[in-house]
Motif scaffolding. Structure first.
Motif, PDB file in Angstrom:
ATOM      1  N   ARG A 197       8.644   1.382  13.425  1.00  0.00           N
ATOM      2  CA  ARG A 197       8.103   0.609  14.544  1.00  0.00           C
ATOM      3  C   ARG A 197       7.253   1.518  15.441  1.00  0.00           C
ATOM      4  O   ARG A 197       7.517   2.707  15.549  1.00  0.00           O
ATOM      5  N   GLN A 198       6.270   0.961  16.040  1.00  0.00           N
ATOM      6  CA  GLN A 198       5.432   1.715  16.960  1.00  0.00           C
ATOM      7  C   GLN A 198       6.280   2.342  18.051  1.00  0.00           C
ATOM      8  O   GLN A 198       7.186   1.700  18.574  1.00  0.00           O
ATOM      9  N   ASP A 199       5.955   3.540  18.383  1.00  0.00           N
ATOM     10  CA  ASP A 199       6.681   4.195  19.450  1.00  0.00           C
ATOM     11  C   ASP A 199       6.149   3.680  20.792  1.00  0.00           C
ATOM     12  O   ASP A 199       4.978   3.853  21.123  1.00  0.00           O
ATOM     13  N   ALA A 200       7.030   3.069  21.556  1.00  0.00           N
ATOM     14  CA  ALA A 200       6.590   2.382  22.782  1.00  0.00           C
ATOM     15  C   ALA A 200       6.025   3.365  23.802  1.00  0.00           C
ATOM     16  O   ALA A 200       5.037   3.072  24.473  1.00  0.00           O
ATOM     17  N   SER A 249       8.515  12.969  15.167  1.00  0.00           N
ATOM     18  CA  SER A 249       8.850  11.825  14.307  1.00  0.00           C
ATOM     19  C   SER A 249       8.319  10.501  14.859  1.00  0.00           C
ATOM     20  O   SER A 249       8.525   9.444  14.275  1.00  0.00           O
ATOM     21  N   ARG A 250       7.638  10.560  16.000  1.00  0.00           N
ATOM     22  CA  ARG A 250       7.142   9.312  16.611  1.00  0.00           C
ATOM     23  C   ARG A 250       5.729   9.034  16.128  1.00  0.00           C
ATOM     24  O   ARG A 250       4.938   9.954  15.953  1.00  0.00           O
ATOM     25  N   GLN A 251       5.437   7.739  15.964  1.00  0.00           N
ATOM     26  CA  GLN A 251       4.131   7.411  15.405  1.00  0.00           C
ATOM     27  C   GLN A 251       3.499   6.212  16.122  1.00  0.00           C
ATOM     28  O   GLN A 251       4.198   5.323  16.592  1.00  0.00           O
ATOM     29  N   LEU A 252       2.184   6.271  16.169  1.00  0.00           N
ATOM     30  CA  LEU A 252       1.434   5.160  16.763  1.00  0.00           C
ATOM     31  C   LEU A 252       0.191   4.929  15.914  1.00  0.00           C
ATOM     32  O   LEU A 252      -0.486   5.877  15.542  1.00  0.00           O
ATOM     33  N   THR A 253      -0.106   3.671  15.610  1.00  0.00           N
ATOM     34  CA  THR A 253      -1.353   3.361  14.896  1.00  0.00           C
ATOM     35  C   THR A 253      -2.152   2.390  15.737  1.00  0.00           C
ATOM     36  O   THR A 253      -1.616   1.392  16.206  1.00  0.00           O
ATOM     37  N   ARG A 254      -3.410   2.699  15.922  1.00  0.00           N
ATOM     38  CA  ARG A 254      -4.301   1.815  16.698  1.00  0.00           C
ATOM     39  C   ARG A 254      -5.535   1.515  15.876  1.00  0.00           C
ATOM     40  O   ARG A 254      -6.032   2.355  15.146  1.00  0.00           O
ATOM     41  N   ARG A 255      -6.042   0.347  16.118  1.00  0.00           N
ATOM     42  CA  ARG A 255      -7.219  -0.105  15.402  1.00  0.00           C
ATOM     43  C   ARG A 255      -8.457   0.216  16.253  1.00  0.00           C
ATOM     44  O   ARG A 255      -8.446   0.069  17.462  1.00  0.00           O
TER      45      ARG A 255
END
Ligand SMILES: [Zn+2]
Length: 503
Positions: free
Chosen positions: A412-415, A492-498
């Motif tokens: 899940r996206q890291d808030a 270990s935290r991840q974020l994906t943006r368009r």
């Protein structure tokens, strides 16, 4: 601060129905303008009819309830706006949509009485424009012009195809009384019929004595609406016309002359199917009234062109794309020449002829759809670019995307990252670098990648140790225009943006 356009959370339910066409109790405008008294007394000179079209700004505020639901359907509203302009073509007036279209979420204003409507107008009117508010229930009527608020309120159920309510209220705004002026005090056709004897010579209404108009035109300039080319009309309630556009029964004037009531005038209460136009004297009065309204911005004839659907490209999600996140999807399209705003529709099915799942205006070229999307569900969307002077145009083709599975907690996206990371500009022109920055993120090993939709890494920042914040750039000059993903990993935290890259 005026209610800004919806740019984030947008969801519209089917309009709440307070009034149906059958419930139509006409318009709630009362009284008669002092300006018209002076004009008809010859104290205000008529103005020669201008050969040039006069452009009049209308500021639109769509009112919904506290939950942001119940707004007027934007497409219905655009069609009604076109009908308004058709009705005013003979007046040589053309209305255009002024500045942004505002959305206001307020149950109090959505279903209001006269005092609430006045409060709405006093608080939200813009200057030098004809303010029109589209609400669920405008004081138990289809609409009204409020002289006190100097603005128009319209009911969402009275802007449907063929409905002339907007034109009728603008007629009031420009000084016109009802053709049956005075009979509002009786208010009920059954009571008028019950006379079945000569009508009284006068009625008391709105604090004055109003002469009843006679068929022989002997008092037409001093009776009812004071116009001699609007024939006698005693019908103060919605009524339907027979063949020939007349009321089913004849009535008796004060001289016992029997006459038919005609329903062609926009300022009558005949049903929309009967209504056709304003009379020439009404047109002249409206022109003179408009000439005296110096505050209304009188734009020089603008050079305007309807926005072309050929210039519109839906950029993201790509057609048939399975998008990654279930809770919020960003719809993105290009900026279209001549477009002042866009009408966006999203639906569960490909057929948009009914009520789509959501439909709204925005001035932006992207919008985040949140809260209404289900996982593992296919959605369809389309956009129409709209020019404020010429609202005609077509929708783009329908595109579809699948809202993906709900993500497991592990991926899940890291808030915290999502809140901290800034990506700008987005869309980014390939001439400019894409900047990525964040503050308040703690420390750790950072990496960032720019990935195309096929999953290929197109640019990469070397792994680096960051503490609290970072700032880095991706060059986009060599990238073909299109949709890319930026992936940021911090330990270990991840974020994906368009991100959209434009030419
Ligand atoms: Zn009216």
């Amino acid at each position: 601060m005026p209610a800004r356009l919806l740019t984030t959370l947008v969801f519209l339910l089917a309009p709440l129905c307070f009034l149906t066409a059958q419930d139509y109790r006409g318009c709630a405008t009362v009284g008669r303008s002092a300006w018209l008294d002076a004009y008809q007394a010859g104290k205000i000179a008529p103005v020669p009819k201008s050969l040039e079209t006069r452009f009049v700004p209308i500021h639109l505020t769509l009112v919904g309830d506290d939950n942001g639901a119940g707004y007027a359907d934007p497409l219905t509203l655009l069609n009604s706006f076109e009908l308004l302009n058709d009705d005013f073509a003979e007046v040589n007036v053309r209305f255009y949509i002024d500045s942004d279209i505002d959305y206001l979420s307020s149950t109090f204003y959505y279903d209001h009485d006269f005092d609430g409507g006045y409060d709405l107008m006093r608080n939200f009117n813009r200057r030098n424009t004809l303010n029109s508010y589209v609400v669920g229930n405008p004081s138990e009527a289809c609409g009204y012009y409020s002289p006190r608020g100097d603005a128009i309120a319209l009911g969402i159920n009275c802007i449907n195809a063929g409905n002339h309510t907007w034109s009728h209220e603008v007629g009031h705004y420009l000084s016109l009384p009802h053709t049956f002026f005075g009979w509002e005090s009786v208010g009920d056709i059954a009571k008028v019929e019950a006379f079945n004897k000569p009508a009284p010579t006068s009625l008391r209404y709105a604090g004055r004595t109003v002469a009843v108009e006679r068929v022989d035109r002997s008092n037409c300039a001093d009776a009812a609406d004071g116009f001699c080319d609007t024939p006698p009309d005693y019908l103060p309630e919605r009524w339907n016309c027979e063949t020939g556009g007349i009321y089913k029964d004849s009535l008796l004037d004060p001289d016992s002359t029997r006459f038919a009531v005609y329903g062609a005038n926009i300022m009558s209460y005949a049903q929309d199917g009967c209504v056709e136009a304003f009379s020439p004297e009404q047109v002249a009065a409206m022109n003179a009234n408009l000439a005296g309204r110096s505050g209304l911005a009188d734009a020089d004839a603008p050079v305007f062109t309807a926005a072309r659907v050929e210039d519109l490209s839906l950029l993201s999600p790509a057609n048939n794309e399975r998008v990654r996140f279930s809770d919020s999807v960003q719809l993105i399209w290009n900026k279209v020449p001549n477009a002042d705003f866009y009408l966006v529709q999203l639906n569960r099915g490909a057929n948009f002829s009914g009520n789509p799942l959501t439909s709204f205006f925005t001035s932006d070229t992207s919008v985040a759809i949140t809260d209404i999307l289900l996982p593992r569900t296919k959605y369809y969307w389309r956009v129409r670019a709209v020019n404020r002077y010429d609202v005609t145009g077509d929708f783009s083709g329908v595109r579809e995307f699948v809202n993906g599975r709900e993500l497991s907690t592990a991926t899940r996206q890291d808030a915290l990252l999502a809140a901290a990371v800034r990506l700008s500009p987005n869309p980014v022109s390939a001439r400019h670098p894409l900047r990525l920055s964040a503050a308040g993120i703690g420390s750790g090993e950072l990496s960032a990648q720019l990935i195309d939709l096929s999953g290929r890494v197109r640019a990469e920042q070397p792994r680096q140790r960051v503490s609290g914040s970072f700032e880095l750039e991706f060059a986009t000059a060599d990238l073909p225009a299109g949709i890319y993903l930026v992936r940021v990993t911090l330990d270990s935290r991840q974020l994906t943006r368009r991100v959209i890259v434009t030419p």
